[in-house]
Every structure is written in C-alpha cells, then in structure tokens.
Scaffold this motif. Structure first.
Motif, PDB file in Angstrom:
ATOM      1  N   ASP A  42      15.213  19.371 -16.972  1.00 11.75           N
ATOM      2  CA  ASP A  42      14.782  20.546 -17.731  1.00 11.75           C
ATOM      3  C   ASP A  42      15.356  21.793 -17.066  1.00 11.75           C
ATOM      4  O   ASP A  42      15.023  22.905 -17.425  1.00 11.75           O
ATOM      5  CB  ASP A  42      13.260  20.630 -17.741  1.00 11.75           C
ATOM      6  CG  ASP A  42      12.697  20.792 -16.341  1.00 11.75           C
ATOM      7  OD1 ASP A  42      13.448  20.607 -15.357  1.00 11.75           O
ATOM      8  OD2 ASP A  42      11.494  21.097 -16.221  1.00 11.75           O
ATOM      9  N   GLY A  43      16.175  21.582 -16.046  1.00 11.91           N
ATOM     10  CA  GLY A  43      16.770  22.713 -15.334  1.00 11.91           C
ATOM     11  C   GLY A  43      17.946  23.243 -16.126  1.00 11.91           C
ATOM     12  O   GLY A  43      18.254  22.773 -17.230  1.00 11.91           O
ATOM     13  N   LEU A  45      21.105  23.394 -14.974  1.00 11.68           N
ATOM     14  CA  LEU A  45      22.443  23.044 -14.519  1.00 11.68           C
ATOM     15  C   LEU A  45      22.814  21.575 -14.625  1.00 11.68           C
ATOM     16  O   LEU A  45      23.936  21.248 -14.981  1.00 11.68           O
ATOM     17  CB  LEU A  45      22.626  23.503 -13.054  1.00 11.68           C
ATOM     18  CG  LEU A  45      22.723  25.007 -12.831  1.00 11.68           C
ATOM     19  CD1 LEU A  45      22.928  25.301 -11.355  1.00 11.68           C
ATOM     20  CD2 LEU A  45      23.872  25.595 -13.633  1.00 11.68           C
ATOM     21  N   ASN A  46      21.892  20.683 -14.285  1.00  9.52           N
ATOM     22  CA  ASN A  46      22.297  19.303 -14.023  1.00  9.52           C
ATOM     23  C   ASN A  46      21.538  18.286 -14.863  1.00  9.52           C
ATOM     24  O   ASN A  46      20.610  18.625 -15.590  1.00  9.52           O
ATOM     25  CB  ASN A  46      22.068  18.998 -12.537  1.00  9.52           C
ATOM     26  CG  ASN A  46      22.794  19.977 -11.654  1.00  9.52           C
ATOM     27  OD1 ASN A  46      24.011  19.979 -11.597  1.00  9.52           O
ATOM     28  ND2 ASN A  46      22.044  20.851 -10.975  1.00  9.52           N
ATOM     29  N   VAL A  48      19.219  14.821 -14.790  1.00  5.80           N
ATOM     30  CA  VAL A  48      18.300  14.122 -13.900  1.00  5.80           C
ATOM     31  C   VAL A  48      17.717  12.917 -14.651  1.00  5.80           C
ATOM     32  O   VAL A  48      17.145  13.078 -15.725  1.00  5.80           O
ATOM     33  CB  VAL A  48      17.158  15.058 -13.429  1.00  5.80           C
ATOM     34  CG1 VAL A  48      16.159  14.285 -12.576  1.00  5.80           C
ATOM     35  CG2 VAL A  48      17.721  16.242 -12.659  1.00  5.80           C
ATOM     36  N   VAL A  59      14.980   8.770  -8.583  1.00  3.89           N
ATOM     37  CA  VAL A  59      15.583   9.768  -9.464  1.00  3.89           C
ATOM     38  C   VAL A  59      17.073   9.818  -9.152  1.00  3.89           C
ATOM     39  O   VAL A  59      17.474   9.775  -7.989  1.00  3.89           O
ATOM     40  CB  VAL A  59      14.912  11.138  -9.240  1.00  3.89           C
ATOM     41  CG1 VAL A  59      15.877  12.272  -9.546  1.00  3.89           C
ATOM     42  CG2 VAL A  59      13.660  11.254 -10.092  1.00  3.89           C
ATOM     43  N   LYS A  61      20.322  12.191  -9.838  1.00  2.67           N
ATOM     44  CA  LYS A  61      20.712  13.524 -10.328  1.00  2.67           C
ATOM     45  C   LYS A  61      22.220  13.632 -10.274  1.00  2.67           C
ATOM     46  O   LYS A  61      22.830  13.339  -9.242  1.00  2.67           O
ATOM     47  CB  LYS A  61      20.065  14.600  -9.452  1.00  2.67           C
ATOM     48  CG  LYS A  61      20.439  16.044  -9.846  1.00  2.67           C
ATOM     49  CD  LYS A  61      19.633  17.083  -9.054  1.00  2.67           C
ATOM     50  CE  LYS A  61      20.054  18.501  -9.437  1.00  2.67           C
ATOM     51  NZ  LYS A  61      19.276  19.531  -8.739  1.00  2.67           N
ATOM     52  N   GLU A 115      14.071   9.991  -3.837  1.00  2.00           N
ATOM     53  CA  GLU A 115      12.687   9.615  -4.116  1.00  2.00           C
ATOM     54  C   GLU A 115      12.205  10.217  -5.444  1.00  2.00           C
ATOM     55  O   GLU A 115      12.416  11.400  -5.706  1.00  2.00           O
ATOM     56  CB  GLU A 115      11.835  10.161  -2.954  1.00  2.00           C
ATOM     57  CG  GLU A 115      10.369   9.849  -3.034  1.00  2.00           C
ATOM     58  CD  GLU A 115       9.594  10.518  -1.872  1.00  2.00           C
ATOM     59  OE1 GLU A 115       8.369  10.408  -1.851  1.00  2.00           O
ATOM     60  OE2 GLU A 115      10.233  11.138  -0.999  1.00  2.00           O
ATOM     61  N   LEU A 117       9.383  11.663  -7.503  1.00  5.33           N
ATOM     62  CA  LEU A 117       8.093  12.324  -7.278  1.00  5.33           C
ATOM     63  C   LEU A 117       7.255  12.079  -8.527  1.00  5.33           C
ATOM     64  O   LEU A 117       7.323  12.817  -9.508  1.00  5.33           O
ATOM     65  CB  LEU A 117       8.310  13.809  -7.003  1.00  5.33           C
ATOM     66  CG  LEU A 117       9.260  14.072  -5.817  1.00  5.33           C
ATOM     67  CD1 LEU A 117       9.667  15.537  -5.764  1.00  5.33           C
ATOM     68  CD2 LEU A 117       8.618  13.635  -4.501  1.00  5.33           C
ATOM     69  N   ILE A 123       6.144  20.197 -12.027  1.00  6.07           N
ATOM     70  CA  ILE A 123       6.827  21.413 -11.599  1.00  6.07           C
ATOM     71  C   ILE A 123       5.777  22.523 -11.442  1.00  6.07           C
ATOM     72  O   ILE A 123       4.978  22.772 -12.343  1.00  6.07           O
ATOM     73  CB  ILE A 123       7.913  21.791 -12.637  1.00  6.07           C
ATOM     74  CG1 ILE A 123       9.113  20.840 -12.525  1.00  6.07           C
ATOM     75  CG2 ILE A 123       8.360  23.242 -12.497  1.00  6.07           C
ATOM     76  CD1 ILE A 123       9.951  21.008 -11.270  1.00  6.07           C
ATOM     77  N   MET A 243       7.720  20.857  -6.755  1.00  7.63           N
ATOM     78  CA  MET A 243       6.834  19.938  -7.478  1.00  7.63           C
ATOM     79  C   MET A 243       5.551  19.781  -6.667  1.00  7.63           C
ATOM     80  O   MET A 243       5.581  19.707  -5.449  1.00  7.63           O
ATOM     81  CB  MET A 243       7.523  18.597  -7.728  1.00  7.63           C
ATOM     82  CG  MET A 243       8.756  18.757  -8.625  1.00  7.63           C
ATOM     83  SD  MET A 243       9.467  17.172  -9.202  1.00  7.63           S
ATOM     84  CE  MET A 243       8.275  16.717 -10.488  1.00  7.63           C
ATOM     85  N   ASP A 253      15.989  20.616  -5.307  1.00  9.50           N
ATOM     86  CA  ASP A 253      17.057  21.379  -5.957  1.00  9.50           C
ATOM     87  C   ASP A 253      17.687  22.497  -5.111  1.00  9.50           C
ATOM     88  O   ASP A 253      17.925  23.607  -5.609  1.00  9.50           O
ATOM     89  CB  ASP A 253      16.488  21.971  -7.271  1.00  9.50           C
ATOM     90  CG  ASP A 253      17.599  22.431  -8.208  1.00  9.50           C
ATOM     91  OD1 ASP A 253      18.768  22.079  -7.980  1.00  9.50           O
ATOM     92  OD2 ASP A 253      17.284  23.184  -9.159  1.00  9.50           O
ATOM     93  N   GLU A 255      20.664  23.280  -4.449  1.00 11.46           N
ATOM     94  CA  GLU A 255      22.119  23.257  -4.661  1.00 11.46           C
ATOM     95  C   GLU A 255      22.776  24.620  -4.414  1.00 11.46           C
ATOM     96  O   GLU A 255      24.002  24.711  -4.343  1.00 11.46           O
ATOM     97  CB  GLU A 255      22.460  22.750  -6.070  1.00 11.46           C
ATOM     98  CG  GLU A 255      21.968  23.658  -7.164  1.00 11.46           C
ATOM     99  CD  GLU A 255      22.126  23.050  -8.567  1.00 11.46           C
ATOM    100  OE1 GLU A 255      23.134  22.376  -8.804  1.00 11.46           O
ATOM    101  OE2 GLU A 255      21.225  23.266  -9.411  1.00 11.46           O
TER     102      GLU A 255
HETATM  103  N1  LIG Z   1      12.820  13.867  -7.197  1.00  9.14           N
HETATM  104  C1  LIG Z   1      12.306  14.120  -8.402  1.00  9.14           C
HETATM  105  N2  LIG Z   1      11.198  13.467  -8.840  1.00  9.14           N
HETATM  106  C2  LIG Z   1      10.693  13.739 -10.054  1.00  9.14           C
HETATM  107  N3  LIG Z   1      11.227  14.596 -10.923  1.00  9.14           N
HETATM  108  C3  LIG Z   1      12.333  15.260 -10.548  1.00  9.14           C
HETATM  109  C4  LIG Z   1      12.921  15.070  -9.287  1.00  9.14           C
HETATM  110  N4  LIG Z   1      14.014  15.865  -9.190  1.00  9.14           N
HETATM  111  C5  LIG Z   1      14.087  16.518 -10.358  1.00  9.14           C
HETATM  112  N5  LIG Z   1      13.080  16.166 -11.190  1.00  9.14           N
HETATM  113  C6  LIG Z   1      12.827  16.682 -12.538  1.00  9.14           C
HETATM  114  O1  LIG Z   1      14.063  17.112 -13.102  1.00  9.14           O
HETATM  115  C7  LIG Z   1      14.031  18.503 -13.368  1.00  9.14           C
HETATM  116  C8  LIG Z   1      15.385  19.127 -13.033  1.00  9.14           C
HETATM  117  O2  LIG Z   1      15.668  18.892 -11.662  1.00  9.14           O
HETATM  118  P1  LIG Z   1      16.407  19.986 -10.784  1.00  9.14           P
HETATM  119  O3  LIG Z   1      16.734  19.344  -9.483  1.00  9.14           O
HETATM  120  O4  LIG Z   1      15.616  21.225 -10.728  1.00  9.14           O
HETATM  121  O5  LIG Z   1      17.753  20.182 -11.646  1.00  9.14           O
HETATM  122  P2  LIG Z   1      18.590  21.516 -11.954  1.00  9.14           P
HETATM  123  O6  LIG Z   1      19.499  21.691 -10.770  1.00  9.14           O
HETATM  124  O7  LIG Z   1      19.347  21.220 -13.190  1.00  9.14           O
HETATM  125  O8  LIG Z   1      17.638  22.671 -12.100  1.00  9.14           O
HETATM  126  C9  LIG Z   1      12.913  19.052 -12.526  1.00  9.14           C
HETATM  127  O9  LIG Z   1      12.389  20.200 -13.125  1.00  9.14           O
HETATM  128  C10 LIG Z   1      11.931  17.904 -12.503  1.00  9.14           C
HETATM  129  O10 LIG Z   1      11.161  17.920 -13.682  1.00  9.14           O
END
Ligand SMILES: Nc1ncnc2c1ncn2[C@@H]1O[C@H](COP(=O)(O)OP(=O)(O)O)[C@@H](O)[C@H]1O
Ligand SMILES: Nc1ncnc2c1ncn2[C@@H]1O[C@H](COP(=O)(O)OP(=O)(O)O)[C@@H](O)[C@H]1O
Ligand SMILES: [Mg+2]
Ligand SMILES: [Mg+2]
Ligand SMILES: [Mg+2]
Ligand SMILES: [Mg+2]
Ligand SMILES: [Mg+2]
Lengths: 417, 417
Positions: A42-43, A45-46, A48, A59, A61, A115, A117, A123, A243, A253, A255
C-alpha cells in the motif's frame, strides 16, 4: 550491471522464484501448491507479497525500476532495495526487537525476504486514524531512534569507520534526491506534482510560496540534509513505516537510508504524530469526541522526545570516548560532559522541530498526502485540520528557537487553531 | 595494492626515474647527465625535488609511507599523493593561474610532477617574516577561495555530482584524521606531541585545558569538520602552502583535500595571517619597527574576507540555480536571494573565525609550530607574541558571535595585547 538479470515478479510469478531458493522453501514448508501468495503493498514505491505455507510465512518485497504509484514515467533506481536491506540489517544489529528479521536478499532481483509481521500488527497510521492507543509506542520509538542514531554517529564510531559508511551510503543518492525534491523544493514553488485542497487552501498555498522567512529556514534544513553526515538515518520514518500491536513496535521500509542529520528522523516521526493529533477533530463523532485520544497523542509526542533524549544520553554516558567526536582526555570532567551534551541536545531539538515542520508542510501542499487527513470525509472539517496543520508548522519552522522544551511545543500545539 | 611497485626515491635515484618517462625527459631536454637534481622539501610530510635541464625544469614530489619530520614511527598513507594531485587538477580547472600545472602523476609511486615555481617565488610565510608586501595577495587568495569553494559546493553542483565527489574524497580519511588529532584534539589535552614555550606558557596551557567554553566551541568546530560536506577544501591552507612573488600567487600542497566546511580553508589562511601580524613585534628592529607592515597585514586580513565575500557572491549571482541548493523557482525574488545570501555569508563568517582561532591555538601549544614565532630569537619577545596570539584566539573562539564584520575583528586584533 548488477541488475542485468532483474525480472519483475507478480502474484503468479512469486512462487516460482521462491521454489528456486531452498532456504525459503524450508521456511514455508510443503511445495508451491501449498502456498498462499498475496500482494499487499500500500506504499508508494514497491511491491510487497505475503507468502504463507504449511510451516511458516514471510514477506517478499521487490523494488521495480520506477515509482509504483506514478508508473514507468517516473524511473527509480533498483539499488534502493540494496540500501533498504543493508539498513534493515544494521537496525537488526542495533535494535533487533524493533525490526523484522531479514531472511534473504537477492541483489540482482532487488528483492528482500523478511519476517512477516502478522496481524494484529497494523500500520501505525491506520491505528492512529482508528483512535487506538499504543502504550509502548513512545518508549519503543525512543529506543529505536536513540540506539540507531547514537551508534552510527561519531559519538560511537571512529572517523575511519564513519567516513567509510558515509561513502557507502552516498550510493543511495537517488533516494536522497527524491526527498530533496518533494520535501525541500516543490512545496515552496509552483510544481506539477503539488496538490492541495483547492480552492479552500489556494491563498494559504500562495502565502507559503511568498513567505521569505519560511524559505530561509527551509534552505538551512535542506543544506543540513544534503551536507551533514551525522548518523545513519532511516530516512522515511513516518507513521506509515511503523507496524504496531499493543505490545510490539516494528520499523520497516528504510529504503531512504543514508548519513544525514539525526533531526530528520526524529522530525519525521514527531511531525507525523502532530498531523495525527490535528486530524483527530476531523475523526471525532458524537460517540467518540477523541478528546482522550488527543491527550494520549500529546503525551506520546512529549514522551517520545523526552525518552529519546534520556536514552540517547544513557548510550552516551555508557560510551564516553568510544567514538572520535568527544575524546575522554579532552572532555574529562562531569561538568564539561554535561555542558557539551546539553549543547548537542539543544541543537538536535532545534533540528527536530524544523524537520517536523517541513514534513508537515509537504503533506498538506506537496505530492504525497497523509491518510490521517485524506480520510476525513467532511471537506470543511478536513480543510480546517489541514489549515491548522499548515499554520502550526509554519509557526514551528519560524519560531522554533523560542522553544527549548517539548512540553512547550505540546502546549502550543494544544492551543493552536 | 595500488602501491605494490612503490619505491622511495632520493637525490641519486630521481634521474633514473625520470629517464623512464619520455614525456618528462622531453621537458628537461638533454639526458640525465645534463640534469641538476636538488631536494628542497621543507614541509613536514613529503620529499620535493627540483629538476633542471637544458630545456626546462619541474618539481617532483613524492610521498613516503610515513611522516617525514617524524620518521617511520609515524606511518602515513601513500594515497595522499593521489588526493593531492586530484585536488591540484581540480584547482587548475577552477583557478588555473593560481596553481602549478600538473605534468605527470604516478599512482603506484605516489609521485607528482608539476610546474616549478622558480625564484623569485618564495613560500609566503618566509616573505611575511621578512616583512615583504604582496600587493595582490588578498585579491588572489580571495579569488582562489571564492572559485574553488563555490564551484565544488551545492551552490554550483547537483546533489548527484556532489555526493559522488564526497564519497570519493572520503578516501582521504587518514589525512582528515591527522587534522582531527593535531588541531581539534591534542591541543586541549595532555598529549606527548604537544610542545610550547616552557615554563613561560605553562599556566596558559593549563588554563586552556581547563577552559570549558573553549572546549565546547572546539567540539562544534570538530563536528562540522567531520560531518559537513560543504565544499572541496584545500585542507591545509596556511602561509606555508602558498608561493608568491610581487605579482604571482600559487597555492600548492592540497594533500589534505576533502569535502568539509568552507570556513576551514578561510580560517586557515586568516588565522595564519593573524599569527604573522602578531609575530611582527618580535621581528621589529630599531631600523624597521614593522608598524607600516603591520598595517598592510591588517588590511590584507580585512581585504581577503571582503574580496572573498564579494567574489563568492558574484559567482553565486552568475549561477543562480545551477546547483541544487537554492532552486531558482523557490528563491525567485531579488530580496529573497539577498536574504539567503546574507544568512549564508554570516554563518560562513562565524565558521571562518572559529577555524582561524583553532588554527592559531594549535600553532602555539600543539605539535607543529610556525616559523613566524619560532624565528623570534629573543625568548621574552617570542613568549609575549605567543601569549598574545593565544589570548586573541581564545577571545575569537568564545566571542566570535559578537563580530559581524571583518573590520571589527581587525580593530580588536590591533587593540589586543
Ligand atoms: N514485514 C512485513 N510484515 C507485514 N506487512 C508488511 C511488511 N512489510 C511491509 N508490509 C506491508 O506492505 C506495505 C508496504 O510496505 P513498505 O515496506 O512500506 O513498502 P513501500 O516502500 O512501497 O512503502 C506496508 O504498509 C505493510 O502493510
Ligand atoms: N611547484 C613548486 N615549485 C617550487 N617549489 C616547490 C614547489 N612545490 C613545493 N616546493 C617547495 O617544496 C616545499 C615543500 O613542498 P610541499 O608541497 O609544501 O610539501 P609538504 O607536503 O611536505 O609540506 C615547499 O615549501 C616549497 O619550498
Ligand atoms: Mg512504506
Ligand atoms: Mg507520513
Ligand atoms: Mg518505502
Ligand atoms: Mg607543505
Ligand atoms: Mg603537505
């Protein structure tokens, strides 16, 4: 080219990739027929993916060579995945209970497996909008920032190690440039990416763009962002990068990680808490006036800084002279140590308030808004909250040297309109 | 190992090396039998040979893997020769008339061949001790610093190019560490390297080491030195790194070059001029009271900052928006541009005074002293000058925020005792 063999995955291709990695198969258990794959990114950029199997879950990514929420028209380096994983591992070393464990990194594929979560982890931003209290949030965030910022600074490191790390993270320049553009530049000019509640805030936006005092402050903050290699930052520490459950806090995140001014991370977190606070009036209902919740948010803002500075000073006291910045033989009396610590913390406090304000402003008038405000359905209420956030942020940016204590800031926030 | 084939040369081996380099033979003309070789290194670190032949001449400078004036017990990276040559070439690009031309660089041999700055060129410090006026000194130094500092900063560069350069010069860490040690650390503690006029200055040195306000200021300057990547610095810009005639000024020896705070270069030069000024009373004779010379030195101190800031602002005005720091679309009115320039210059002025003071202090109580003082044969006079330099430097370090204009500093210097 490290990414010569890069292939973008999707929900149907992910299982095939995992099958090729015995270590990952072992975590999930069974075979691909037994696995569930779900894209949850839901971010901005990337991508997941959550993978679950008979034995376990994780997870996955993956970065794509462009900004997800914009598309291929906005290219973005795949190397961000490398820096994200590198920072995540460093954070794991410094604050293991506050970050997901990294299981696997595939550099050519710009892909990290970590891992999962699991629920009830959500979030933080969503929890704040829902009005959920997280009793350990301030303590955990203070712990995270104190440990990661202290131990990557010259208070803990030799200049040898520090300069090596600085050079390494200079490689994450494209992510820094994105921050420079969307936080320190575009909000203060006429840029195609900007958006705001129009026509309601049109004159506010115009006034912002003509405010010389604001632009002077932003120049100083931008130059510190670009030039001051104080510590390894998370770089994107808003409430969407955290989270939480009632007893767990996990920072994801990183990055945008690079060596920059500590106040940038502190300001990102506090600025987003302030946005959450101001947005509460927009979420109040006749059943739930959110007044109690607002007090908890105020307390969390105050406690975060307070606990951060206590914990940071504990690290410092326990490590006098381990870094090259303040040699024990020079800073050799308790009084002198207190003097330099006080000076250090008060500069950091000023930076923190400045970056908090900058982070708030860009969320009201720049490219990326926050759900805290966006989810207020009544437009008048939403605009009132947004204008209050903008006004308070401008005040903080210009008048922050008058604040020496987070409680004063909380009082001013509470009294702001 | 890039230096696997390194061989230290000496006066007898240099010609053999040159014979192996056809380009260098061509410059000198004739054959080795026709060449004159003379070692002239008077610096602390390296070996410098002048070679003259029937057709031409050059200087050959070689780094050895230790500090020359100490010996093999103090190892020092050969890579300093690489950084020196890299900076020298960059300075050649930005201020070609103010640096020697580089003819040849041999990385494995840590050896640079450059233009010979023939007599009447002498090291500025020697000219200042002799009481020689250099009418163009302030103008040339202002030009050099304005051009090299402006064009390697974010006022001229994109953050992309800047971070790449920052990463590159992180490699010169060992030289930075030497500066950290001998300028920002040892003078403020009991260190074996320190020396001072003893017993005359014993209590002054003791007082310095117990001065908390000074140590607080030094901490701030040291952290800026280690963390602020504002521009590519020369890194060792004292009057021993400048060769002059009546109409020529050449800046040599940038082996400490790295990305740091601009004020460090400005302060090095101005601090050494202040030392030269204060030392004049020690060189006065009944034939030459040096009063006129002192006025020229004061004027040169004032003019250097004044001309530097004018020239720096001309570069800035001519290049608005060429660097990423201040975007034209944000800093879009003349008033706003003046406002940010004023703020920038006033911070730089403060840094400059701070580093000037730090540079002075270390020359009185640290490892490396200046000939300006050392050559005063009357011990009482020497100690009087040294104490005055220390007193003025401490004042500058602690009270510099009260100065907003270089003329005020010159007046205070003139009135200091
Ligand atoms: N390790 C994780 N465990 C559970 N959900 C995750 C995890 N990493 C990311 N997410 C879910 O994926 C979404 C986007 O991850 P994020 O790392 O923030 O990506 P972006 O870089 O695109 O913002 C997070 O808002 C969360 O809902
Ligand atoms: N290009 C040059 N032309 C003439 N003399 C030079 C030149 N470079 C160096 N020298 C002489 O050699 C001395 C030492 O050179 P320098 O580069 O300062 O070495 P170090 O790094 O050891 O201080 C200078 O003080 C100067 O007298
Ligand atoms: Mg995210
Ligand atoms: Mg946010
Ligand atoms: Mg992200
Ligand atoms: Mg020298
Ligand atoms: Mg040298």
């Amino acid at each position: 080219d490290i990414h010569a063999s890069f292939k973008p995955l999707d929900e149907t291709l992910v299982a095939g990739y995992v099958e090729s990695q015995p270590g990952l198969v072992t975590i999930l258990g069974g075979t691909s027929a037994d696995w569930n794959v779900k894209e949850v990114g839901d971010g901005n950029l990337n991508f997941v993916y959550i993978l679950t199997g008979p034995k376990g879950s994780f997870v996955l990514k993956q970065a794509l060579p462009y900004v997800r929420c914009v598309g291929e028209s906005w290219p973005m380096t795949l190397e961000r995945a490398y820096f994200e994983t590198t920072v995540l591992r460093e954070h794991g070393r410094l604050a293991s209970h506050l970050v997901p464990v990294v299981y696997h990194f595939d550099h050519p594929m710009a892909l990290t497996v970590m891992e999962y979560l699991a629920p009830p982890h959500i979030i933080l931003r969503k929890g704040l909008i829902a009005g959920t209290v997280y009793p350990l949030l301030a303590q955990h965030m203070a712990e995270f920032m104190a440990s990661t910022l202290f131990h990557t600074s010259l208070l803990a490191l030799s200049t040898m190690k520090h300069r090596k790390e600085v050079a390494h993270f200079c490689g994450n320049i494209e992510m820094c440039r994105l921050t420079e553009q969307v936080i320190f530049t575009e909000p203060y000019m006429d840029a195609a990416n900007n958006r705001w509640s129009s026509p309601h805030l049109d004159t506010d936006v115009q006034a912002l763009r003509e405010d010389s005092a604001i632009k002077l402050e932003i120049a100083g903050l931008k130059s510190k962002f670009c030039e001051r290699t104080q510590a390894l930052l998370h770089g994107d520490l808003h409430s969407g990068s955290i989270m939480v459950t009632q007893n767990s806090t996990k920072i994801i995140d990183p990055e945008f990680g690079f060596y920059g001014p500590m106040g940038f991370d502190l300001g990102a977190f506090l600025g987003n808490l302030i946005l959450a606070y101001i947005s509460q009036d927009g979420h109040a209902t006749s059943q739930d006036d959110r007044e109690g919740y607002k007090l908890w948010l105020l307390k969390t803002i105050g406690d975060t800084w307070q606990l951060f500075s206590e914990k940071f000073l504990v690290h410092w006291d326990q490590n006098w002279g381990s870094g090259d910045a303040y040699k024990k033989e020079v800073y050799n009396t308790k009084d002198l140590q207190l003097l330099v610590q006080k000076s250090f913390m008060s500069e950091l406090f000023q930076d923190t308030l400045g970056y908090a304000a900058a982070k708030m402003i860009r969320r009201i008038v720049g490219i990326a808004h926050v759900e805290d405000m966006e989810s207020i359905s009544d437009v008048e209420k939403k605009v009132t909250c947004e204008r209050r956030a903008l006004t308070f942020a401008k005040h903080l940016l210009k008048e922050r040297s008058k604040y020496s204590d987070i409680r004063q800031v909380c009082n001013a926030l509470q009294g702001s309109r």
